[in-house]
Design a protein around this motif. Structure first.
Motif, PDB file in Angstrom:
ATOM      1  N   ASP A   1       0.815  -1.249   0.214  1.00  0.00           N
ATOM      2  CA  ASP A   1       0.041   0.017   0.227  1.00  0.00           C
ATOM      3  C   ASP A   1       0.964   1.505  -0.004  1.00  0.00           C
ATOM      4  OD1 ASP A   1      -2.062   1.873   0.190  1.00  0.00           O
ATOM      5  OD2 ASP A   1      -2.506   1.346   2.298  1.00  0.00           O
ATOM      6  N   ARG A   2       1.188   1.744  -1.125  1.00  0.00           N
ATOM      7  CA  ARG A   2       2.261   2.709  -1.440  1.00  0.00           C
ATOM      8  C   ARG A   2       1.656   4.038  -0.895  1.00  0.00           C
ATOM      9  NH1 ARG A   2       6.002   4.641  -6.178  1.00  0.00           N
ATOM     10  NH2 ARG A   2       6.375   6.686  -5.643  1.00  0.00           N
ATOM     11  N   ALA A   3       0.083   4.337  -1.214  1.00  0.00           N
ATOM     12  CA  ALA A   3      -0.452   5.369  -0.758  1.00  0.00           C
ATOM     13  C   ALA A   3      -0.733   5.681   0.742  1.00  0.00           C
ATOM     14  CB  ALA A   3      -1.739   5.389  -1.427  1.00  0.00           C
ATOM     15  N   GLY A   4      -0.798   4.517   1.184  1.00  0.00           N
ATOM     16  CA  GLY A   4      -0.851   4.492   2.624  1.00  0.00           C
ATOM     17  C   GLY A   4       0.517   4.914   3.354  1.00  0.00           C
ATOM     18  N   VAL A   5       1.539   4.495   2.848  1.00  0.00           N
ATOM     19  CA  VAL A   5       2.686   4.887   3.490  1.00  0.00           C
ATOM     20  C   VAL A   5       3.183   6.319   3.206  1.00  0.00           C
ATOM     21  CG1 VAL A   5       5.151   4.277   3.464  1.00  0.00           C
ATOM     22  CG2 VAL A   5       3.683   2.464   3.249  1.00  0.00           C
ATOM     23  N   GLU A   6       2.854   6.595   1.886  1.00  0.00           N
ATOM     24  CA  GLU A   6       2.877   8.148   1.680  1.00  0.00           C
ATOM     25  C   GLU A   6       2.277   9.036   2.762  1.00  0.00           C
ATOM     26  OE1 GLU A   6       1.767   8.109  -2.591  1.00  0.00           O
ATOM     27  OE2 GLU A   6       3.713   8.119  -3.187  1.00  0.00           O
ATOM     28  N   ALA A   7       0.765   8.547   2.752  1.00  0.00           N
ATOM     29  CA  ALA A   7       0.203   9.397   3.896  1.00  0.00           C
ATOM     30  C   ALA A   7       0.718   9.415   5.102  1.00  0.00           C
ATOM     31  CB  ALA A   7      -1.389   8.736   3.845  1.00  0.00           C
ATOM     32  N   GLY A   8       1.438   8.240   5.781  1.00  0.00           N
ATOM     33  CA  GLY A   8       1.856   8.344   7.071  1.00  0.00           C
ATOM     34  C   GLY A   8       3.273   9.029   6.973  1.00  0.00           C
ATOM     35  N   VAL A   9       3.840   9.045   6.015  1.00  0.00           N
ATOM     36  CA  VAL A   9       5.147  10.137   5.835  1.00  0.00           C
ATOM     37  C   VAL A   9       4.696  11.386   5.804  1.00  0.00           C
ATOM     38  CG1 VAL A   9       7.136  10.493   4.424  1.00  0.00           C
ATOM     39  CG2 VAL A   9       6.463   8.259   4.723  1.00  0.00           C
ATOM     40  N   ALA A  10       3.728  11.770   5.061  1.00  0.00           N
ATOM     41  CA  ALA A  10       3.305  13.124   4.911  1.00  0.00           C
ATOM     42  C   ALA A  10       2.990  13.708   6.546  1.00  0.00           C
ATOM     43  CB  ALA A  10       2.261  13.273   4.030  1.00  0.00           C
ATOM     44  N   LYS A  11       2.104  12.877   7.206  1.00  0.00           N
ATOM     45  CA  LYS A  11       1.768  12.775   8.535  1.00  0.00           C
ATOM     46  C   LYS A  11       2.802  13.106   9.652  1.00  0.00           C
ATOM     47  CE  LYS A  11      -1.696  11.496  11.879  1.00  0.00           C
ATOM     48  NZ  LYS A  11      -2.815  10.624  12.254  1.00  0.00           N
ATOM     49  N   TYR A  12       3.715  12.255   9.590  1.00  0.00           N
ATOM     50  CA  TYR A  12       4.728  11.957  10.788  1.00  0.00           C
ATOM     51  C   TYR A  12       5.984  12.623  10.630  1.00  0.00           C
ATOM     52  CZ  TYR A  12       1.253   8.623  12.537  1.00  0.00           C
ATOM     53  OH  TYR A  12       0.140   8.306  13.154  1.00  0.00           O
ATOM     54  N   LEU A  13       6.403  12.785   9.279  1.00  0.00           N
ATOM     55  CA  LEU A  13       7.878  13.314   9.074  1.00  0.00           C
ATOM     56  C   LEU A  13       7.937  14.668   9.418  1.00  0.00           C
ATOM     57  CD1 LEU A  13      10.658  12.722   7.847  1.00  0.00           C
ATOM     58  CD2 LEU A  13       9.784  13.388   5.482  1.00  0.00           C
ATOM     59  N   PRO A  14       6.933  15.592   9.254  1.00  0.00           N
ATOM     60  CA  PRO A  14       6.989  17.077   9.657  1.00  0.00           C
ATOM     61  C   PRO A  14       7.161  17.022  11.213  1.00  0.00           C
ATOM     62  CG  PRO A  14       5.514  17.004   7.633  1.00  0.00           C
ATOM     63  CD  PRO A  14       5.905  15.443   7.993  1.00  0.00           C
ATOM     64  N   ARG A  15       6.455  16.192  11.938  1.00  0.00           N
ATOM     65  CA  ARG A  15       6.309  16.196  13.395  1.00  0.00           C
ATOM     66  C   ARG A  15       7.816  15.804  13.853  1.00  0.00           C
ATOM     67  NH1 ARG A  15       0.530  12.963  14.856  1.00  0.00           N
ATOM     68  NH2 ARG A  15      -0.691  14.254  13.570  1.00  0.00           N
ATOM     69  N   LEU A  16       8.443  15.505  13.304  1.00  0.00           N
ATOM     70  CA  LEU A  16       9.754  15.128  13.776  1.00  0.00           C
ATOM     71  C   LEU A  16      10.794  15.923  13.301  1.00  0.00           C
ATOM     72  CD1 LEU A  16       9.712  11.360  13.116  1.00  0.00           C
ATOM     73  CD2 LEU A  16       9.253  12.175  15.269  1.00  0.00           C
TER      74      LEU A  16
END
Length: 312
Positions: free
Chosen positions: A157-172
């Motif tokens: 599920d590439r789209a699901g991973v992309e959504a997770g990266v977009a959500k969590y990467l900026p928070r870190l």
């Protein structure tokens, strides 16, 4: 019991006491000083006696700017917990104060929990920590090579991973980020933060594992010399490996062991053949005892089925 200032005639006793205490608890990473006549020259040295028998001593020096430092307080084992240490220290403090000192300092090993408790009870408080590093290791770090890493999510599920990266990467504290795949059942994530920040990388891997309910592996090369991976399942780390466990500094023995790969866990989560993985994912005391980090990373990633590992 009495406490008096030591004289030249006491030097053999003081040297014998010093040899004994160094044998008991010298834990610094360099050899103790030479125990020879003249060791106490220019120092304030106090001797505790009981009916003429020496039972302990304290020595140190008085600095010209308002403090005195205690180098050693020693009491023979059979006379400990009888107030000898307290008496030696009290007499030392009085003499230091009379010489103009207002503060008393001493060093205590981080592993000496009994000693730390004794000094706390006497009113000492921590105000600094003394750190050490082998010069060779510092030079090694100064000449360190590039770090690169990647995070791999066991999912199609590439789209699901992309959504997770977009959500969590900026928070870190990260930005951008590139998602590739799936390849061989894994979606790979690359970002500057993943390359440069080990803790950020592994926090991102944990968040993605929790969000996708998938196995996630954060893997890379640190400082061009050390291979490290962390495997996550449902957000929790289940195995971690570092090819040179103490590359970044000394560790307790249990932590060194914990940084060795667990082939059984790796096999269950990635399908790697346990015996082959055990043979490849070895640890050592120095990078020189292992294959070059880039090659070791390639071998480990290949056994796990990870394509494009580390090329951030």
């Amino acid at each position: 019991m009495s406490v008096r200032e030591a004289t030249a005639a006491d030097e053999p006793t003081l040297l014998a006491f010093t040899k004994t205490i160094f044998e008991e608890n010298w834990d610094r990473p360099w050899p103790p000083p030479e125990i020879a006549p003249g060791l106490f020259d220019g120092k304030l040295v106090l001797l505790a006696e009981d009916e003429g028998e020496a039972i302990g001593y304290a020595f140190g020096e008085i600095a010209p700017n308002g403090y005195a430092h205690v180098n050693i307080v020693y009491v023979v084992p059979e006379r400990r917990r009888e107030g000898v240490t307290k008496a030696l220290l009290a007499d030392f403090a009085v003499r230091a104060r009379d010489a103009g000192a207002e503060h008393l300092t001493l060093d205590v090993a981080t592993g000496n929990e009994v000693g730390q408790e004794v000094w706390r009870r006497l009113g000492f408080t921590e105000w600094a920590r003394r750190l050490t590093v082998p010069i060779a290791r510092l030079e090694q770090r100064a000449e360190a090579g590039e770090s690169c890493a990647s995070v791999h999510v066991q999912s199609d599920d590439r789209a699901g991973v992309e959504a997770g990266v977009a959500k969590y990467l900026p928070r870190l504290g990260g930005s951008g980020g590139r998602v590739e795949g799936p390849r061989n059942g894994w979606v790979a994530v690359y970002a500057e933060l993943i390359d440069s920040d080990r803790r950020g990388r592994e926090r991102l891997a944990s968040e993605l594992s929790n969000a996708t309910a998938a196995v996630v592996c954060a893997i890379g090369v640190e400082d061009g010399a050390v291979v490290r991976y962390a495997l996550f399942e449902r957000g929790s780390i289940v195995d971690e490996y570092q090819s040179v466990p103490e590359f970044f500094g000394p560790l307790p023995p249990g932590d060194v062991v914990a940084l060795g790969a667990n082939p059984t866990v790796v096999s269950r989560l990635t399908g790697a053949e346990p015996a082959r993985f055990r043979a490849v994912a070895r640890t050592a005391g120095s990078p020189d005892q292992l294959p070059p980090a880039a090659e070791l990373l390639r071998q480990i990633a290949e056994l796990m089925g990870l394509e494009g590992a580390g090329r951030g």
